[in-house]
Design an enzyme around this catalytic site. Structure first.
Site, PDB file in Angstrom:
ATOM      1  N   GLU A 189      -5.739  -5.103  10.344  1.00 11.66           N
ATOM      2  CA  GLU A 189      -4.701  -4.104  10.597  1.00 11.66           C
ATOM      3  C   GLU A 189      -5.010  -3.357  11.896  1.00 11.66           C
ATOM      4  O   GLU A 189      -5.806  -2.400  11.883  1.00 11.66           O
ATOM      5  CB  GLU A 189      -4.655  -3.096   9.457  1.00 11.66           C
ATOM      6  CG  GLU A 189      -4.331  -3.691   8.117  1.00 11.66           C
ATOM      7  CD  GLU A 189      -3.676  -2.661   7.209  1.00 11.66           C
ATOM      8  OE1 GLU A 189      -2.571  -2.922   6.761  1.00 11.66           O
ATOM      9  OE2 GLU A 189      -4.264  -1.590   6.994  1.00 11.66           O
ATOM     10  N   GLY A 216       4.803   1.129   4.692  1.00 13.48           N
ATOM     11  CA  GLY A 216       6.140   1.708   4.528  1.00 13.48           C
ATOM     12  C   GLY A 216       7.129   0.814   3.803  1.00 13.48           C
ATOM     13  O   GLY A 216       7.868   1.278   2.917  1.00 13.48           O
ATOM     14  N   SER A 244       3.173  -2.433  10.363  1.00 15.31           N
ATOM     15  CA  SER A 244       4.629  -2.476  10.586  1.00 15.31           C
ATOM     16  C   SER A 244       5.236  -3.848  10.290  1.00 15.31           C
ATOM     17  O   SER A 244       6.161  -4.294  10.972  1.00 15.31           O
ATOM     18  CB  SER A 244       4.972  -2.013  12.003  1.00 15.31           C
ATOM     19  OG  SER A 244       4.535  -0.675  12.193  1.00 15.31           O
ATOM     20  N   GLU A 272      -7.161   4.581   7.720  1.00 13.95           N
ATOM     21  CA  GLU A 272      -6.938   6.004   7.394  1.00 13.95           C
ATOM     22  C   GLU A 272      -8.140   6.573   6.646  1.00 13.95           C
ATOM     23  O   GLU A 272      -8.493   7.737   6.823  1.00 13.95           O
ATOM     24  CB  GLU A 272      -5.632   6.153   6.585  1.00 13.95           C
ATOM     25  CG  GLU A 272      -4.415   5.907   7.465  1.00 13.95           C
ATOM     26  CD  GLU A 272      -3.166   5.441   6.734  1.00 13.95           C
ATOM     27  OE1 GLU A 272      -3.112   5.536   5.487  1.00 13.95           O
ATOM     28  OE2 GLU A 272      -2.233   4.971   7.419  1.00 13.95           O
ATOM     29  N   ASN A 311       0.874  -1.181   0.000  1.00 16.07           N
ATOM     30  CA  ASN A 311       0.000   0.000   0.000  1.00 16.07           C
ATOM     31  C   ASN A 311       0.910   1.229   0.000  1.00 16.07           C
ATOM     32  O   ASN A 311       1.475   1.570   1.028  1.00 16.07           O
ATOM     33  CB  ASN A 311      -0.895  -0.028   1.253  1.00 16.07           C
ATOM     34  CG  ASN A 311      -1.741   1.230   1.382  1.00 16.07           C
ATOM     35  OD1 ASN A 311      -1.835   2.026   0.448  1.00 16.07           O
ATOM     36  ND2 ASN A 311      -2.356   1.403   2.541  1.00 16.07           N
ATOM     37  N   TRP A 312       1.029   1.838  -1.173  1.00 12.74           N
ATOM     38  CA  TRP A 312       1.957   2.975  -1.301  1.00 12.74           C
ATOM     39  C   TRP A 312       1.407   4.229  -0.612  1.00 12.74           C
ATOM     40  O   TRP A 312       2.138   5.189  -0.427  1.00 12.74           O
ATOM     41  CB  TRP A 312       2.202   3.301  -2.774  1.00 12.74           C
ATOM     42  CG  TRP A 312       2.984   2.280  -3.544  1.00 12.74           C
ATOM     43  CD1 TRP A 312       3.453   1.074  -3.092  1.00 12.74           C
ATOM     44  CD2 TRP A 312       3.377   2.378  -4.918  1.00 12.74           C
ATOM     45  NE1 TRP A 312       4.119   0.429  -4.112  1.00 12.74           N
ATOM     46  CE2 TRP A 312       4.081   1.193  -5.236  1.00 12.74           C
ATOM     47  CE3 TRP A 312       3.190   3.340  -5.917  1.00 12.74           C
ATOM     48  CZ2 TRP A 312       4.612   0.965  -6.508  1.00 12.74           C
ATOM     49  CZ3 TRP A 312       3.708   3.113  -7.186  1.00 12.74           C
ATOM     50  CH2 TRP A 312       4.416   1.938  -7.478  1.00 12.74           C
ATOM     51  N   LYS A 313       0.120   4.221  -0.292  1.00 13.82           N
ATOM     52  CA  LYS A 313      -0.535   5.421   0.267  1.00 13.82           C
ATOM     53  C   LYS A 313      -0.288   6.623  -0.654  1.00 13.82           C
ATOM     54  O   LYS A 313      -0.145   6.450  -1.849  1.00 13.82           O
ATOM     55  CB  LYS A 313      -0.068   5.667   1.701  1.00 13.82           C
ATOM     56  CG  LYS A 313      -0.160   4.414   2.567  1.00 13.82           C
ATOM     57  CD  LYS A 313      -0.035   4.702   4.023  1.00 13.82           C
ATOM     58  CE  LYS A 313      -0.008   3.392   4.781  1.00 13.82           C
ATOM     59  NZ  LYS A 313      -0.126   3.558   6.208  1.00 13.82           N
ATOM     60  N   HIS A 320      -9.640   0.921   4.703  1.00 15.64           N
ATOM     61  CA  HIS A 320      -8.391   1.182   5.443  1.00 15.64           C
ATOM     62  C   HIS A 320      -8.696   2.146   6.581  1.00 15.64           C
ATOM     63  O   HIS A 320      -9.493   3.075   6.429  1.00 15.64           O
ATOM     64  CB  HIS A 320      -7.334   1.764   4.499  1.00 15.64           C
ATOM     65  CG  HIS A 320      -5.968   1.766   5.105  1.00 15.64           C
ATOM     66  ND1 HIS A 320      -5.572   2.697   6.036  1.00 15.64           N
ATOM     67  CD2 HIS A 320      -4.910   0.932   4.920  1.00 15.64           C
ATOM     68  CE1 HIS A 320      -4.324   2.435   6.403  1.00 15.64           C
ATOM     69  NE2 HIS A 320      -3.895   1.372   5.741  1.00 15.64           N
ATOM     70  N   GLY A 328       2.161   1.995  10.688  1.00 16.58           N
ATOM     71  CA  GLY A 328       3.111   3.100  10.528  1.00 16.58           C
ATOM     72  C   GLY A 328       3.789   3.506  11.826  1.00 16.58           C
ATOM     73  O   GLY A 328       4.441   4.541  11.897  1.00 16.58           O
TER      74      GLY A 328
HETATM   75  C1  PEP Z   1      -0.942   0.028   6.043  1.00 21.95           C
HETATM   76  O1  PEP Z   1      -1.138   1.220   6.033  1.00 21.95           O
HETATM   77  O2  PEP Z   1      -1.737  -0.709   5.462  1.00 21.95           O
HETATM   78  C2  PEP Z   1       0.223  -0.488   6.763  1.00 21.95           C
HETATM   79  C3  PEP Z   1       0.206  -1.717   7.178  1.00 21.95           C
HETATM   80  O3  PEP Z   1       1.261   0.391   6.992  1.00 21.95           O
HETATM   81  P1  PEP Z   1       2.681   0.053   7.664  1.00 21.95           P
HETATM   82  O4  PEP Z   1       3.162  -1.249   7.059  1.00 21.95           O
HETATM   83  O5  PEP Z   1       3.562   1.202   7.277  1.00 21.95           O
HETATM   84  O6  PEP Z   1       2.453  -0.067   9.120  1.00 21.95           O
END
Ligand code: PEP
Length: 251
Positions: free
Chosen positions: A168, A236, A214, A98, A9-11, A96, A174
């Site tokens: 998640e 990330g 993460s 976010e 997921n590049w966001k 998600h 993050g």
């Molecule tokens: C995500 O936003 O889906 C995610 C898992 O981010 P990160 O790996 O950076 O925690």
């Protein structure tokens, strides 16, 4: 048989040129490799068509990170599921945290998005997961159960069979704090038990359930070795080919 999936997921990162370079580098890194998982990259909307054209889509699937809850029309700034499909993308990340937190996406909105994604032949990667206060109060199971019951558990068995679930925990996204292997396995086993109770054992066994939060090259091997963890949704660490490839190689 459920698939192992590593989805990036590049966001809201990478210009079009940078994104194309990243996708091309990943494509080259995976060319000739025999993979034990399906690889997906979730790019911003504007990257989708160019990335699809630049990579081997038999090896790397492409996902949007959202789609509209309306079919078409006067919804300035929105991108519909059929538009996403027309780029050649095959997946869409929905729900998600976010999107839920910053853009007010409710269960009602997500039900429409999931339905439109499915109607347009996209595979939803449907996210769920609790915030830290809920985890600290040990109410995470009831919370995630409600998130699923209000949304994807409204689907027919046929449609549910087409989706991917990503758990998640918000406190792990993050933050550099990963859920322990035990916490992740426990929740994914719980989600699978809910699917079995709702749709039967066969569909539960067929559903790919991912962990996200993460996830990195160091913790992925242990996470992916768990019986109910079918892969990861990676934020990330999906922005650097070496890091993402190391996670892919954890399978
Ligand atoms: C995500 O936003 O889906 C995610 C898992 O981010 P990160 O790996 O950076 O925690």
């Amino acid at each position: 048989m459920r698939k192992n999936i590593v989805a990036g997921n590049w966001k809201m990162n990478k210009s079009l040129q940078e994104g194309l370079a990243l996708a091309t580098e990943l494509n080259e890194a995976l060319a000739g490799a025999s993979l034990n998982c399906k690889v997906v990259i979730g790019t911003p909307f504007i990257h989708l068509a160019s990335v699809v054209a630049a990579i081997d889509t038999r090896k790397i699937g492409v996902a949007a990170q959202n789609c509209a809850n309306k079919e078409s029309g006067a919804y300035t700034g929105e991108v519909s599921a059929s538009m996403v499909k027309s780029t050649g993308a095959g997946y869409v990340i929905l729900g998600h945290s976010e999107r839920r937190e910053y853009y007010g996406e409710t269960s009602a909105i997500l039900n429409d998005k999931v339905a439109l994604a499915l109607a347009n032949g996209l595979t939803p990667i449907y996210c769920c997961g609790e915030a830290l206060d809920i985890r600290n109060a040990d109410k995470q199971n009831a919370y995630v159960q409600r998130q699923l019951e209000e949304t994807v558990f409204n689907l027919s068995a046929d449609d549910f069979n087409k989706i991917v679930i990503a758990y998640e925990p918000i406190w792990a996204i993050g933050t550099g704090v990963t859920a322990s292997t035990e916490q992740a396995q426990e929740m994914l086993a719980f989600i699978r038990s809910l699917i079995a109770a709702k749709y039967g054992q066969e569909i539960a066994e067929n559903t790919s359930i991912l962990y996200g939060g993460s996830c990195n090259a160091k913790n992925a091997p242990e996470l992916f070795a768990q019986p109910d963890i079918d892969g990861g949704l990676i934020g990330g660490a999906s922005l650097k080919v070496a890091d993402f490839k190391a996670i892919i190689d954890a399978f």
